[in-house]
Design a protein around this motif. Structure first.
Motif, PDB file in Angstrom:
ATOM      1  N   LEU A  83     -50.577 -15.793  33.328  1.00 19.26           N
ATOM      2  CA  LEU A  83     -50.388 -16.954  32.596  1.00 19.26           C
ATOM      3  C   LEU A  83     -51.006 -17.063  31.112  1.00 19.26           C
ATOM      4  CD1 LEU A  83     -49.486 -19.817  33.209  1.00 19.26           C
ATOM      5  CD2 LEU A  83     -51.662 -20.449  33.714  1.00 19.26           C
ATOM      6  N   ILE A  84     -52.039 -16.055  31.058  1.00 19.75           N
ATOM      7  CA  ILE A  84     -52.672 -15.848  29.788  1.00 19.75           C
ATOM      8  C   ILE A  84     -51.720 -15.181  28.794  1.00 19.75           C
ATOM      9  CG2 ILE A  84     -54.235 -14.838  28.172  1.00 19.75           C
ATOM     10  CD1 ILE A  84     -56.202 -15.535  30.544  1.00 19.75           C
ATOM     11  N   ALA A  85     -51.208 -14.295  29.429  1.00 27.15           N
ATOM     12  CA  ALA A  85     -50.290 -13.047  28.660  1.00 27.15           C
ATOM     13  C   ALA A  85     -48.705 -14.171  28.303  1.00 27.15           C
ATOM     14  CB  ALA A  85     -50.019 -12.108  29.262  1.00 27.15           C
ATOM     15  N   SER A  86     -48.434 -14.933  29.298  1.00 27.72           N
ATOM     16  CA  SER A  86     -47.269 -15.391  29.197  1.00 27.72           C
ATOM     17  C   SER A  86     -47.177 -16.609  28.085  1.00 27.72           C
ATOM     18  CB  SER A  86     -46.746 -15.997  30.619  1.00 27.72           C
ATOM     19  OG  SER A  86     -46.641 -15.224  31.495  1.00 27.72           O
ATOM     20  N   LEU A  87     -48.307 -17.069  27.876  1.00 29.25           N
ATOM     21  CA  LEU A  87     -48.495 -18.205  26.877  1.00 29.25           C
ATOM     22  C   LEU A  87     -48.993 -17.638  25.514  1.00 29.25           C
ATOM     23  CD1 LEU A  87     -49.620 -21.040  29.188  1.00 29.25           C
ATOM     24  CD2 LEU A  87     -47.347 -20.450  28.589  1.00 29.25           C
ATOM     25  N   ALA A  88     -49.517 -16.398  25.381  1.00 31.04           N
ATOM     26  CA  ALA A  88     -50.277 -15.933  24.364  1.00 31.04           C
ATOM     27  C   ALA A  88     -49.551 -16.058  23.077  1.00 31.04           C
ATOM     28  CB  ALA A  88     -50.583 -14.511  24.667  1.00 31.04           C
ATOM     29  N   LYS A  89     -48.360 -16.290  22.930  1.00 25.32           N
ATOM     30  CA  LYS A  89     -47.535 -16.409  21.653  1.00 25.32           C
ATOM     31  C   LYS A  89     -47.827 -17.721  21.046  1.00 25.32           C
ATOM     32  CE  LYS A  89     -43.018 -16.506  19.712  1.00 25.32           C
ATOM     33  NZ  LYS A  89     -41.782 -16.358  19.734  1.00 25.32           N
ATOM     34  N   ASP A  90     -48.192 -18.725  21.920  1.00 21.51           N
ATOM     35  CA  ASP A  90     -48.125 -20.261  21.441  1.00 21.51           C
ATOM     36  C   ASP A  90     -49.606 -20.745  21.760  1.00 21.51           C
ATOM     37  OD1 ASP A  90     -45.191 -20.543  20.636  1.00 21.51           O
ATOM     38  OD2 ASP A  90     -44.875 -20.021  23.033  1.00 21.51           O
ATOM     39  N   TYR A  91     -50.412 -20.177  22.708  1.00 22.11           N
ATOM     40  CA  TYR A  91     -51.774 -20.984  23.051  1.00 22.11           C
ATOM     41  C   TYR A  91     -52.892 -19.805  23.017  1.00 22.11           C
ATOM     42  CZ  TYR A  91     -48.897 -24.727  24.870  1.00 22.11           C
ATOM     43  OH  TYR A  91     -47.962 -25.644  25.050  1.00 22.11           O
ATOM     44  N   VAL A  92     -53.743 -20.641  22.606  1.00 22.97           N
ATOM     45  CA  VAL A  92     -55.331 -19.697  22.768  1.00 22.97           C
ATOM     46  C   VAL A  92     -55.673 -20.167  24.097  1.00 22.97           C
ATOM     47  CG1 VAL A  92     -57.331 -19.118  21.769  1.00 22.97           C
ATOM     48  CG2 VAL A  92     -55.302 -19.389  20.361  1.00 22.97           C
ATOM     49  N   ALA A  93     -56.224 -19.218  24.935  1.00 28.70           N
ATOM     50  CA  ALA A  93     -56.854 -19.467  26.208  1.00 28.70           C
ATOM     51  C   ALA A  93     -58.338 -19.421  26.103  1.00 28.70           C
ATOM     52  CB  ALA A  93     -56.224 -18.562  27.202  1.00 28.70           C
ATOM     53  N   PHE A  94     -58.982 -20.250  26.847  1.00 28.49           N
ATOM     54  CA  PHE A  94     -60.281 -20.504  26.954  1.00 28.49           C
ATOM     55  C   PHE A  94     -60.656 -20.506  28.482  1.00 28.49           C
ATOM     56  CE2 PHE A  94     -59.150 -22.188  23.035  1.00 28.49           C
ATOM     57  CZ  PHE A  94     -60.334 -21.619  22.081  1.00 28.49           C
ATOM     58  N   PRO A  95     -61.605 -19.380  29.099  1.00 30.90           N
ATOM     59  CA  PRO A  95     -61.781 -19.569  30.529  1.00 30.90           C
ATOM     60  C   PRO A  95     -63.278 -20.001  30.892  1.00 30.90           C
ATOM     61  CG  PRO A  95     -62.399 -17.594  29.510  1.00 30.90           C
ATOM     62  CD  PRO A  95     -61.777 -18.267  28.378  1.00 30.90           C
ATOM     63  N   PHE A 125     -61.501 -22.633  35.490  1.00 29.31           N
ATOM     64  CA  PHE A 125     -60.826 -23.398  34.612  1.00 29.31           C
ATOM     65  C   PHE A 125     -60.001 -22.346  33.564  1.00 29.31           C
ATOM     66  CE2 PHE A 125     -63.303 -26.577  36.635  1.00 29.31           C
ATOM     67  CZ  PHE A 125     -62.433 -27.674  36.726  1.00 29.31           C
ATOM     68  N   LEU A 126     -58.931 -22.959  33.221  1.00 28.73           N
ATOM     69  CA  LEU A 126     -58.498 -22.180  31.793  1.00 28.73           C
ATOM     70  C   LEU A 126     -58.055 -23.391  31.343  1.00 28.73           C
ATOM     71  CD1 LEU A 126     -56.057 -19.028  32.970  1.00 28.73           C
ATOM     72  CD2 LEU A 126     -58.179 -19.217  31.873  1.00 28.73           C
ATOM     73  N   THR A 127     -58.338 -23.683  30.064  1.00 31.69           N
ATOM     74  CA  THR A 127     -57.823 -24.410  29.087  1.00 31.69           C
ATOM     75  C   THR A 127     -57.177 -23.765  27.981  1.00 31.69           C
ATOM     76  OG1 THR A 127     -59.717 -26.199  29.748  1.00 31.69           O
ATOM     77  CG2 THR A 127     -58.449 -26.250  27.530  1.00 31.69           C
ATOM     78  N   PHE A 128     -56.120 -24.199  27.759  1.00 33.77           N
ATOM     79  CA  PHE A 128     -55.010 -23.555  26.531  1.00 33.77           C
ATOM     80  C   PHE A 128     -55.007 -24.594  25.514  1.00 33.77           C
ATOM     81  CE2 PHE A 128     -53.955 -21.394  30.375  1.00 33.77           C
ATOM     82  CZ  PHE A 128     -53.577 -19.971  29.993  1.00 33.77           C
ATOM     83  N   VAL A 129     -55.072 -23.997  24.371  1.00 32.35           N
ATOM     84  CA  VAL A 129     -54.729 -25.014  23.081  1.00 32.35           C
ATOM     85  C   VAL A 129     -53.584 -24.383  22.312  1.00 32.35           C
ATOM     86  CG1 VAL A 129     -55.774 -25.863  21.180  1.00 32.35           C
ATOM     87  CG2 VAL A 129     -57.448 -25.520  23.032  1.00 32.35           C
ATOM     88  N   ARG A 130     -52.851 -25.372  22.132  1.00 28.37           N
ATOM     89  CA  ARG A 130     -51.614 -24.777  21.315  1.00 28.37           C
ATOM     90  C   ARG A 130     -52.150 -24.372  19.711  1.00 28.37           C
ATOM     91  NH1 ARG A 130     -47.876 -29.348  21.472  1.00 28.37           N
ATOM     92  NH2 ARG A 130     -48.267 -29.540  18.998  1.00 28.37           N
ATOM     93  N   ARG A 131     -51.561 -23.267  19.449  1.00 28.28           N
ATOM     94  CA  ARG A 131     -51.943 -22.500  18.136  1.00 28.28           C
ATOM     95  C   ARG A 131     -52.090 -23.486  16.887  1.00 28.28           C
ATOM     96  NH1 ARG A 131     -53.220 -16.933  18.590  1.00 28.28           N
ATOM     97  NH2 ARG A 131     -52.767 -16.243  20.560  1.00 28.28           N
ATOM     98  N   ASP A 132     -50.964 -24.338  17.007  1.00 25.56           N
ATOM     99  CA  ASP A 132     -50.703 -25.209  15.643  1.00 25.56           C
ATOM    100  C   ASP A 132     -51.606 -26.694  15.588  1.00 25.56           C
ATOM    101  OD1 ASP A 132     -49.314 -26.603  17.693  1.00 25.56           O
ATOM    102  OD2 ASP A 132     -47.675 -27.132  16.553  1.00 25.56           O
ATOM    103  N   ILE A 133     -52.507 -26.741  16.836  1.00 27.97           N
ATOM    104  CA  ILE A 133     -53.325 -27.963  16.793  1.00 27.97           C
ATOM    105  C   ILE A 133     -54.444 -27.798  15.691  1.00 27.97           C
ATOM    106  CG2 ILE A 133     -54.854 -29.167  18.234  1.00 27.97           C
ATOM    107  CD1 ILE A 133     -52.140 -29.453  19.151  1.00 27.97           C
ATOM    108  N   ARG A 134     -54.626 -28.745  15.013  1.00 27.77           N
ATOM    109  CA  ARG A 134     -55.529 -28.550  13.493  1.00 27.77           C
ATOM    110  C   ARG A 134     -56.880 -28.597  14.107  1.00 27.77           C
ATOM    111  NH1 ARG A 134     -54.474 -33.630   9.897  1.00 27.77           N
ATOM    112  NH2 ARG A 134     -55.777 -32.399   8.563  1.00 27.77           N
TER     113      ARG A 134
END
Length: 475
Positions: free
Chosen positions: A155-167, A185-194
């Motif tokens: 999941l981390i690799a699939s979303l890496a282009k758009d999201y930063v993952a925090f475990p 838990f994995l929390t993903f934050v979209r890279r463009d979130i200020r």
């Protein structure tokens, strides 16, 4: 982000999502395999659209229903709690933990492919995935290259282009939940979130700081004794129908009735000791006896001891084969043992009341899971029975934790801190990265920390460039 829209996948009865709603998120669509569970879920989220059925077939319906309500507005939050049965260490017969062939036999172990599909279609600002810790390491076959990979690393690799993952790997008793409940838990934050850059700059994560842990908290974990006293429920006893239920709680504060032998076996376990029936040195006829740990019968009369025993075909008795944590009272001076789907079985892990001769009731289990008192069940208990209700309770994410988590997430999106976030150096985050990295190394895959380090480096470079531009200095 004025309206914090949310979508829930694998919603169960919706209890965990109650916490995110309390933190300010509004669920537009909720998806669950079983219609009966979805019915309970929607009772507690009346504004949401429901989607029932296998998400591998219905995920596009989830996307369609969300867009019908929200248009092209992206969700603030996507929550997903895929089934953990194929991962859980409590399940036997799964083969080696590193055996991708064994892991792939249970198709539920790669349901994160559905999570990735929905995330990439809706592009939520935040994605939260919850499971047991084995989610970070249990091997399955990658859907494309068929080589071993953990579901979390996929999941981390699939979303890496758009999201930063925090475990995060944590025991939720560190957050005030009155039970020991180890979860990942994995929390993903979209890279463009200020707010992401500011969070990275401060060395924080999108998780709440532990409030009831010796290393970071201001309080100690809540013990089972303290929790039960705070519930204020009447005593029960498993000996008779009358004493095994309290009528004013619509069947939710009631327990299974035991036969005479099972009742005597539990009654022989001293209260508040955390001991098990395996330790009983008592014969129903002869009273206390001195016997070795492996004994099944009384040395005086030859009858079975008040221990978990089974009668063989030849008429002899032997001890039941089982875990040492079965047929055991819970420890009163510790957080409760993990509330599982098998809370109604005496032979499961730590299910016996610490002082009374009975199991915990569904209501007590729900309150230990921090369900709110006003949680709506409708006629689920009458229609589905205790077993199904206990399963819903056991599979829930404690809303006390999701409320705290949701407050941190809301603060990140609105850039107005609501609750103190967890530091990146916290051992719970470090442990999460270590598990993910160790699994990736075994599989010969890219270290998932590299995706995170790239995001951190990019954030630092952006700040450096901005500062130099402000100072109007050549680079």
């Amino acid at each position: 982000m004025s309206r914090l829209r949310a979508v829930s996948l694998f919603s169960n009865c919706g209890a965990g999502d109650v916490g995110y709603r309390k933190a300010g998120f509004h669920f537009e669509v909720m998806a669950e395999l079983e219609q009966d569970r979805l019915d309970v879920c929607l009772l507690n989220h009346p504004g949401a659209e429901g989607v029932s059925g296998d998400l591998r077939k219905t995920w596009k319906t989830v996307v369609k229903k969300y867009r019908a309500k929200a248009g092209r507005a992206r969700p603030a939050l996507l929550c997903a709690c895929p089934p953990c049965q194929g991962m859980s260490s409590a399940r036997s017969g799964k083969g080696s933990h590193d055996d991708a062939d064994a892991g792939s036999k249970d198709e539920r172990n790669l349901l994160v492919t559905v999570v990735a599909n929905v995330a990439l279609e809706l592009m939520p600002a935040l994605l939260v995935v919850e499971n047991v810790p084995a989610f970070f390491t249990r091997k399955v076959h990658h859907p494309k290259d068929k080589n071993p990979v953990s579901a979390a690393n996929y999941l981390i690799a699939s979303l890496a282009k758009d999201y930063v993952a925090f475990p995060l790997v944590a025991d939720l008793c560190d957050f005030g939940v009155p039970q020991s409940r180890k979860r990942a838990f994995l929390t993903f934050v979209r890279r463009d979130i200020r707010g992401l850059k500011e969070m990275l700059r401060l060395g924080r994560t999108p998780f709440p700081r532990a409030t009831h842990a010796p290393d970071t908290g201001d309080a100690r974990p809540v013990t089972l004794r303290e929790a039960l006293e705070s519930f204020g429920l009447p005593d029960l006893d498993a000996s008779t129908r009358k004493t095994a239920s309290a009528d004013e709680f619509s069947g939710f504060h009631s327990v299974p009735i035991w036969d005479e032998r099972i009742y005597a076996m539990v009654a022989a376990i001293p209260p508040s000791t955390g001991r098990s029936a395996w330790d009983n040195e008592v014969c129903a006829d002869c009273g206390p006896v001195t016997v070795p740990a492996e004994a099944a019968t009384c040395p005086k009369c030859g009858e079975p001891l008040l221990r978990p025993v089974v009668k063989e075909h030849n008429g002899t008795f032997r001890l039941v084969k089982g875990f040492a944590s079965s047929y055991r009272r819970m420890h009163a001076d510790r957080p409760a043992a993990t509330v599982t789907t098998a809370s109604g079985h005496i032979g499961s892990d730590y299910t016996i009341h610490p002082t009374q001769n009975r199991l915990l009731s569904p209501l007590e289990c729900a309150l230990l899971q921090t369900f709110p008192r006003d949680f709506q069940w409708g006629d689920a208990l009458k229609r589905l029975g205790h077993t199904n209700v206990r399963e819903m309770i056991g599979e829930a994410v404690p809303p006390a934790f999701t409320t705290m988590h949701g407050e941190v997430l809301r603060g990140l999106l609105q850039r107005q801190p609501v609750r103190a976030p967890m530091a990146m150096s916290d051992e719970r985050c470090v442990k999460g990265w270590e598990k993910l990295a160790g699994a990736a190394k075994k599989d010969g895959r890219q270290d998932p920390r590299s995706f995170f380090e790239y995001a951190t480096a990019s954030s630092r470079s952006a700040r450096y460039l901005q500062k130099r531009t402000e100072l109007q200095q050549p680079i």
